[in-house]
Design a protein around this motif. Structure first.
Motif, PDB file in Angstrom:
ATOM      1  N   UNK A 140     -13.267  21.451  -5.577  1.00  0.00           N
ATOM      2  CA  UNK A 140     -13.668  20.499  -6.610  1.00  0.00           C
ATOM      3  C   UNK A 140     -14.767  19.555  -6.124  1.00  0.00           C
ATOM      4  N   UNK A 141     -14.668  18.998  -4.900  1.00  0.00           N
ATOM      5  CA  UNK A 141     -15.783  18.152  -4.435  1.00  0.00           C
ATOM      6  C   UNK A 141     -17.109  18.897  -4.392  1.00  0.00           C
ATOM      7  N   UNK A 142     -17.084  20.172  -3.986  1.00  0.00           N
ATOM      8  CA  UNK A 142     -18.321  20.944  -3.948  1.00  0.00           C
ATOM      9  C   UNK A 142     -18.857  21.204  -5.357  1.00  0.00           C
ATOM     10  N   UNK A 143     -17.961  21.503  -6.301  1.00  0.00           N
ATOM     11  CA  UNK A 143     -18.394  21.741  -7.680  1.00  0.00           C
ATOM     12  C   UNK A 143     -18.999  20.481  -8.284  1.00  0.00           C
ATOM     13  N   UNK A 166     -20.575  16.241   0.365  1.00  0.00           N
ATOM     14  CA  UNK A 166     -20.049  17.592   0.134  1.00  0.00           C
ATOM     15  C   UNK A 166     -21.081  18.664   0.393  1.00  0.00           C
ATOM     16  N   UNK A 167     -22.356  18.369   0.159  1.00  0.00           N
ATOM     17  CA  UNK A 167     -23.439  19.332   0.362  1.00  0.00           C
ATOM     18  C   UNK A 167     -24.453  18.718   1.300  1.00  0.00           C
ATOM     19  N   UNK A 168     -24.781  19.464   2.340  1.00  0.00           N
ATOM     20  CA  UNK A 168     -25.751  18.987   3.319  1.00  0.00           C
ATOM     21  C   UNK A 168     -26.960  19.917   3.344  1.00  0.00           C
ATOM     22  N   UNK A 169     -27.848  19.808   2.352  1.00  0.00           N
ATOM     23  CA  UNK A 169     -29.013  20.702   2.340  1.00  0.00           C
ATOM     24  C   UNK A 169     -29.995  20.348   3.444  1.00  0.00           C
ATOM     25  N   UNK A 170     -30.663  21.377   3.960  1.00  0.00           N
ATOM     26  CA  UNK A 170     -31.700  21.159   4.960  1.00  0.00           C
ATOM     27  C   UNK A 170     -32.977  20.663   4.276  1.00  0.00           C
ATOM     28  N   UNK A 171     -33.972  20.313   5.089  1.00  0.00           N
ATOM     29  CA  UNK A 171     -35.233  19.880   4.518  1.00  0.00           C
ATOM     30  C   UNK A 171     -35.871  20.965   3.665  1.00  0.00           C
ATOM     31  N   UNK A 172     -35.762  22.225   4.123  1.00  0.00           N
ATOM     32  CA  UNK A 172     -36.299  23.331   3.337  1.00  0.00           C
ATOM     33  C   UNK A 172     -35.531  23.485   2.025  1.00  0.00           C
TER      34      UNK A 172
END
Length: 338
Positions: free
Chosen positions: A123-126, A197-203
């Motif tokens: 749920x946190x990711x959604x 919850x989401x750790x996107x990279x710079x790209x």
């Protein structure tokens, strides 16, 4: 929900209703002497170029595909792999729920969280996926809006004043959130939770921004293609300004899909640019047919296909059909020669 929250929600609804009425009033005032005759509108529709209409449909389909790609990229940053067909089905279905039902945005969030949960997303990711997709989409639309407003002589000064006010408000909000003991708003808490919850990279961030911006630009391209199909020679700035006006009206309206308000906002912009009322109405009607009604129709079909019961029946029907075809081929193989 606390009484204070309820009061704030009621105030927000009243402000949005007043803003929607104001937008509709301005649009009706602009169209007061140019209300098109239905026969003239139909004549304009019949004269459209089918080739350009096909381009408009293709652009809208690509726009939806890129938004589905935005969801896939966010989920992948959270460790969940989503197939392209499934992401397309969820994107179309959530759009149909959001754009055609009362309280659609709330129901759409619940529907999307449930569908992503069935695929293994927590749920946190959604929630983080929905929050960050909204953040990227809103930010890139704001960029488009600024480009549209700053490119026109009549709208440049009001846009700069509004931009300065927004910057001051954002800086004040950031300072308040950083103050020790300061209470964060619900929106800021959701954004911070999404960040955790989401750790996107710079790209990833760059790709997400490009996907969100391209999603809007292809939707604008759909409108531009409809204008070309109707033989309307509007410049890119006018098309973009009409698009931003319509989408902004839809965002502040309390009506599902911004029905009526969106059309008035776009038509008023085009009429103000010198387009006749009948042609402007034809352009807006065709654009909304492609970008709203067709998307809603595909969305509800997708919603049905996502149901387990419907999938089971379709699978059973497919197996039965394959069995019938197989029996027919076997009978043909054993049939004696005449």
């Amino acid at each position: 929900m606390s009484p204070t929250s309820v009061a704030h929600a009621r105030t927000a609804r009243r402000l949005r209703s007043a803003a929607a009425v104001g937008v509709a009033g301005v649009a009706l005032f602009a169209l007061r002497d140019r209300v098109p005759d239905p026969d003239a509108v139909w004549a304009s529709v019949r004269r459209v170029n089918p080739g350009w209409l096909a381009v408009a449909v293709l652009a809208e389909g690509l726009s939806m595909r890129l938004f589905a790609g935005l969801l896939r990229r966010l989920l992948r940053s959270g460790g969940i792999r989503l197939t392209r067909p499934r992401s397309m089905a969820v994107t179309y279905a959530r759009n149909a729920v959001s754009g055609s039902l009362p309280a659609g945005p709330v129901l759409s969030v619940a529907f999307t969280i449930r569908e992503l949960g069935r695929l293994g997303a927590s749920k946190p990711l959604s929630v983080a996926t929905l929050v960050l997709s909204a953040v990227y989409s809103t930010a890139t639309f704001a960029v488009l809006g600024l480009v549209a407003l700053l490119s026109g002589d009549a709208t440049r000064v009001p846009a700069l004043i509004a931009l300065a006010a927004v910057v001051v408000a954002v800086l004040a909000l950031v300072r308040l959130c950083r103050r020790p003991g300061g209470r964060r708003s619900g929106a800021s808490r959701r954004i911070l939770a999404a960040r955790d919850a989401i750790r996107p990279t710079g790209r990833d961030r760059l790709v997400l921004a490009v996907l969100a911006l391209a999603n809007w630009l292809l939707d604008v391209a759909c409108l531009a293609a409809v204008c070309a199909a109707a033989g309307v020679g509007l410049g890119p700035h006018t098309v973009l300004l009409g698009y931003v006006a319509g989408k902004t009206a839809a965002a502040i309206a309390v009506i599902p899909g911004g029905l009526g308000v969106t059309e008035l906002g776009m038509a008023a912009t085009f009429v103000g640019a010198g387009v006749t009322g009948s042609v402007a109405a034809a352009v807006v009607a065709l654009y909304r047919l492609i970008s709203y009604w067709a998307v809603i129709a595909v969305g509800w079909v997708s919603w049905l296909l996502l149901r387990d019961g419907v999938q089971a029946r379709l699978a059973a029907a497919g197996r039965w059909l394959l069995g019938v075809i197989g029996r027919g081929e076997d009978e043909a193989d054993v049939r004696p020669a005449g």
